[in-house]
Each structure stands twice: as structure tokens, then as C-alpha cells.
Design a protein around this motif. Structure first.
Motif, PDB file in Angstrom:
ATOM      1  N   LEU A  56       0.782  -1.175  -0.107  1.00  0.00           N
ATOM      2  CA  LEU A  56      -0.194  -0.175  -0.031  1.00  0.00           C
ATOM      3  C   LEU A  56       0.577   1.028  -0.262  1.00  0.00           C
ATOM      4  N   THR A  57       1.929   1.199   0.685  1.00  0.00           N
ATOM      5  CA  THR A  57       3.163   2.795   1.165  1.00  0.00           C
ATOM      6  C   THR A  57       3.509   2.288  -0.151  1.00  0.00           C
TER       7      THR A  57
ATOM      8  N   ASN B 220       1.104   4.153  -3.229  1.00  0.00           N
ATOM      9  CA  ASN B 220       0.195   5.223  -2.544  1.00  0.00           C
ATOM     10  C   ASN B 220       0.976   6.487  -3.564  1.00  0.00           C
TER      11      ASN B 220
ATOM     12  N   ALA C  84       1.802   6.796  -7.444  1.00  0.00           N
ATOM     13  CA  ALA C  84       0.593   6.940  -7.820  1.00  0.00           C
ATOM     14  C   ALA C  84       0.665   8.826  -7.650  1.00  0.00           C
ATOM     15  N   ASN C  85       1.415   9.106  -6.496  1.00  0.00           N
ATOM     16  CA  ASN C  85       1.760  10.689  -6.562  1.00  0.00           C
ATOM     17  C   ASN C  85       3.838  11.040  -6.529  1.00  0.00           C
TER      18      ASN C  85
ATOM     19  N   GLU D 201       6.821  10.592   5.798  1.00  0.00           N
ATOM     20  CA  GLU D 201       8.092   9.467   4.583  1.00  0.00           C
ATOM     21  C   GLU D 201       9.604   9.492   4.903  1.00  0.00           C
TER      22      GLU D 201
END
Length: 432
Positions: A264-265, A268, A271-272, A320
Motif C-alpha cells: 500500500l505504501t 501510494n 501514484a503521487n 516518508e
């Protein structure tokens, strides 16, 4: 026509009148000469104008020729206007042609125009790069003489262009995957469009590998969990043995949870791709958190050194940044044998960049593995990584976080002596 005829009749009449006057006064011979002279003047004048016209035609500058007087003025004026119109049309056509050529040259795809015999009439520079062509040399050469791949020759000969053709191992270094398709136009001519799909092929291969790797990583803990559950359900176990099974099941469940969280990390982050925020991240506080987590993960089996050699902090996304630092430290712990040393340091390097480094005394990494360490699920030692709870996604996550913070991940390693992982942040990401 009437105007020209009227002028001719007027000239003849004038010659006759002049001839009669001379004949009456000076005799027949002078009368004839006078009539011829009257008729010769316009002929000489016409010859002179025709000679001037020939001169300007040869120099291709009719439109700049001075206009004569008389009848020739109108003729030359109309001729000049016609020439100017034709030249303007030619310039417009040439400009349109140049624009089309520039557009084809700017295309990221290769374009080849073939005549009815599959000879090259034109190709753009991308097509030259794809197939090793030189247009000036290869123009009007048959395309199948220059591209000798059997599947391509068969594709041309079949004349069935409904589906594209994929050519592998093309280009100067045989590293390109090209998708080409022919389209008919004009009188049995063909337009050959060629697209570089190398990145698409790589992405598709990575997707297949990713799905296979995720399936493989998930299958092992699920199989273990199902096996233990069946054992607990079917056998009457002692409490100590049941507790041991439950502990192992919890470990496998935790492994799956870590894998899902890392996936999931990573999703994300991918996607960004926009630059990360510029919030101040306190290095002293971050290093203290890293030290507590490292000692808890090590269970006292390693010797740690944490140093902050510069007071400048980072500008970025704190969550992050901590994730990237933590992944590097936890990797060092997993791969460093017991009693090994791990040195974690924050400093400003010679280039003025903020540098976070983790140095261990582990087994080191062979040079052929270094370039692939940030690939998802890539492991140098698969069995050891699984035994220590690694998911194979840590360095991929670090790479994406570094990209969002305009940082560079550098890896130095010597087999048998250990490794150093560095995150170098630009000056713009530093602040007191």
C-alpha cells in the motif's frame, strides 16, 4: 485581337501614305524604302522586347523586368502577374510540404512511405534510427532488402495488414521492441508506422513479475497458517505445543500484514510523483526514534552508533523521511550477523548536500546485484530475508521517497566487509 489588328492596319496604312508621299516627290525606289522602314520599326522594337524577355526568363526574374511601352506593356504586365501568381502558389505548396515533413520528423514514431513495389520513397529520422537506414543512401531501395527479418518479410508478402507486427531485438544495440503496421494509400502505396513499445513491454513484464512475486510471497504464509489451523483443529495438542503453533501463526500473519502495508505504501508513492511537502523534519528527534526502533528490532544483538554531525534539518514529509530512514536501518539489522556493528550518521557532505548514511559490517553485496537492489521483491539472499521478516519492498520504497524529495540513493558495498547506504538530499531541502 481587334486592337492588335487595328494597330496592324493603321501601321500598313501609314506605310502606304508615307510611300505615296515619297513616290510623288522623290521616286519609286525611295517610296519602297520608306514603306519598308515604316514596317521594320515595330519589328525591330518587337525583337528588342523579345530579346529582353528571353534574358529575364533565363535569369528567372521576369517579375522584375521593366515594362516597355505600347502593346508590349500590357503583354509583359500580364506575364509578370501570371509568373508572380505561379511562384506564390509554388512557395505556398513548398511551405505546406515543409510543414508536413517537419510534423513527420517531430513524430515519436517511425514513418516510412513505400511505393507499389515496396521501395522507400521517404522516411523520417526516427525510422532511420529504428532500422539503421540512411534516407539519401537507401531511397528507392526495396524495404525487404534492408530489413531482413523473416517475420517482417512474411508480413509484407501476405499483404494482410489488419494486425500490427511486433519485432523484438531491433535498433542499434538490439534492445528495442517495435510495433509496426502498414496502411494503404494512393495508388497501391503503403505508409509504414513504427512505434517503440520497449517501455510498454518492460512494464508488462514487470507487471507479470510483480503479480507472480506477490502471489509467491503471500502463498507461503497462507500455506503455513492453513497447515497450523488444520493441525490445531484435528489434533488434541498440549497447551505448550498449541501456544507454539499460535506464536508461529501470529508471526506469519504479521509477515502478511507487513507485506500488505508495504504494498500500500509503495502504491501510494507511485501514484503521487509530485515533490514532497517542505515541512521541517527535526533530525535530532528522528535519530532518537530510529535508535529506539533499531534497538528494539535488534534485541541487543548488534552494536549501534548514531551520530548527528550537523544541526541542519530536512524539509520534507516527516512520515516518508522516517519510513526511508527506518527501512535502511532495519535492512542493516536484518543482514548484519549478531555482534556486528551498525553506524548511522547525519552530516553535510563536500557538495553541501544533506547525507544520511547507514554502514554495517554485514556480508556485503556483490557488484552485479547493486543495480537491482531497488527492484520490487529483489533479494540477494531470499531465504535470509524471509527468515528475518523482510518483504523485499523496503529499498523500492526508499527509492520512491528519495525521488519525491529530489534525493539520490547511493549504495557502496564490498563482499565480506559490509555495506553503506546513503541518502543525499539537495541543498534546497536543508534548513536550520
Amino acid at each position: 485581337m481587334i486592337s492588335a489588328l487595328s494597330r496592324f492596319i493603321f501601321l500598313v496604312c501609314l506605310a502606304l501614305i508615307g510611300g505615296f508621299i515619297v513616290l510623288y516627290n522623290w521616286g519609286a525606289e525611295l517610296a519602297i524604302l520608306t514603306g519598308v522602314a515604316f514596317l521594320s520599326v515595330p519589328l525591330v522594337y518587337s525583337y528588342i522586347n523579345l530579346a529582353r524577355l528571353g534574358k529575364y526568363v533565363q535569369s528567372d526574374s521576369v517579375e522584375n523586368m521593366p515594362l516597355p511601352s505600347g502593346l508590349w506593356e500590357e503583354i509583359f504586365f500580364r506575364l509578370q502577374r501570371l509568373v508572380k501568381t505561379l511562384k506564390q502558389r509554388m512557395r505556398n505548396i513548398e511551405q505546406q510540404h515543409d510543414h508536413f515533413i517537419e510534423a513527420f520528423q517531430a513524430s515519436p514514431n517511425g514513418i516510412l512511405m513505400l511505393d507499389q513495389d515496396d521501395q522507400i520513397e521517404w522516411c523520417n529520422s526516427i525510422a532511420e534510427q529504428f532500422f539503421g537506414l540512411v534516407f539519401k543512401r537507401d531511397v528507392m531501395q526495396r524495404i525487404n532488402f534492408l530489413i531482413r527479418r523473416p517475420e517482417f518479410i512474411q508480413y509484407l508478402n501476405k499483404r494482410n495488414f489488419d494486425e500490427p507486427l511486433l519485432l523484438e531485438r531491433m535498433g542499434p544495440d538490439s534492445s528495442l521492441s517495435l510495433m509496426l503496421q502498414a496502411f494503404q494509400f494512393g495508388n497501391q502505396r503503403h505508409l509504414l508506422l513504427v512505434q517503440n513499445v520497449t517501455d510498454l513491454q518492460k512494464a508488462d513484464a514487470m507487471r507479470r513479475d510483480f503479480v507472480a512475486n506477490v502471489s509467491h510471497e503471500m502463498r507461503t504464509p497462507i500455506t503455513v497458517l492453513m497447515g497450523f489451523l488444520e493441525t490445531v483443529q484435528s489434533l488434541d495438542l498440549e497447551k505448550s505445543q498449541r501456544d507454539q503453533y499460535f506464536e508461529m501463526m501470529t508471526s506469519q500473519a504479521q509477515r502478511m500484514k507487513s507485506l500488505v502495508e508495504d504494498l500500500l505504501t509503495l502504491a501510494n508513492l507511485e501514484a503521487n510523483s509530485a515533490p514532497a511537502a517542505t515541512n521541517k523534519v527535526n533530525i535530532e528527534t528522528s535519530m532518537a526514534l530510529l535508535k529506539n526502533d533499531a534497538e528494539a528490532l535488534s534485541h541487543g544483538n548488534h552494536v549501534f552508533t548514531f551520530e548527528v554531525l550537523n544541526q541542519e534539518n530536512l524539509l520534507g514529509d516527516e512520515r516518508e523521511i522516517l519510513s526511508a530512514f527506518s527501512n535502511l536501518v532495519s535492512n542493516a539489522i536484518r543482514y548484519t550477523p549478531d555482534a556486528g556493528q551498525i553506524h548511522v550518521k547525519w552530516d553535510i557532505n563536500a557538495k553541501g548536500q544533506g547525507e544520511f548514511s547507514v554502514t554495517d559490517t554485514g556480508p556485503g553485496i556483490a557488484s552485479e546485484h547493486l543495480s537491482r537492489l531497488t527492484e520490487r521483491f529483489y533479494r540477494v539472499d531470499r531465504s535470509r530475508s524471509r527468515d528475518t521478516g523482510g518483504t523485499g519492498l523496503g529499498l523500492a520504497i526508499v527509492k520512491h521517497i528519495a525521488s519525491r524529495h529530489q534525493a539520490q540513493l547511493a549504495i557502496e558495498s564490498t563482499p565480506g566487509k559490509g555495506s553503506t547506504f546513503k541518502l543525499c538530499f539537495p541543498k534546497e531541502r536543508l534548513a536550520l
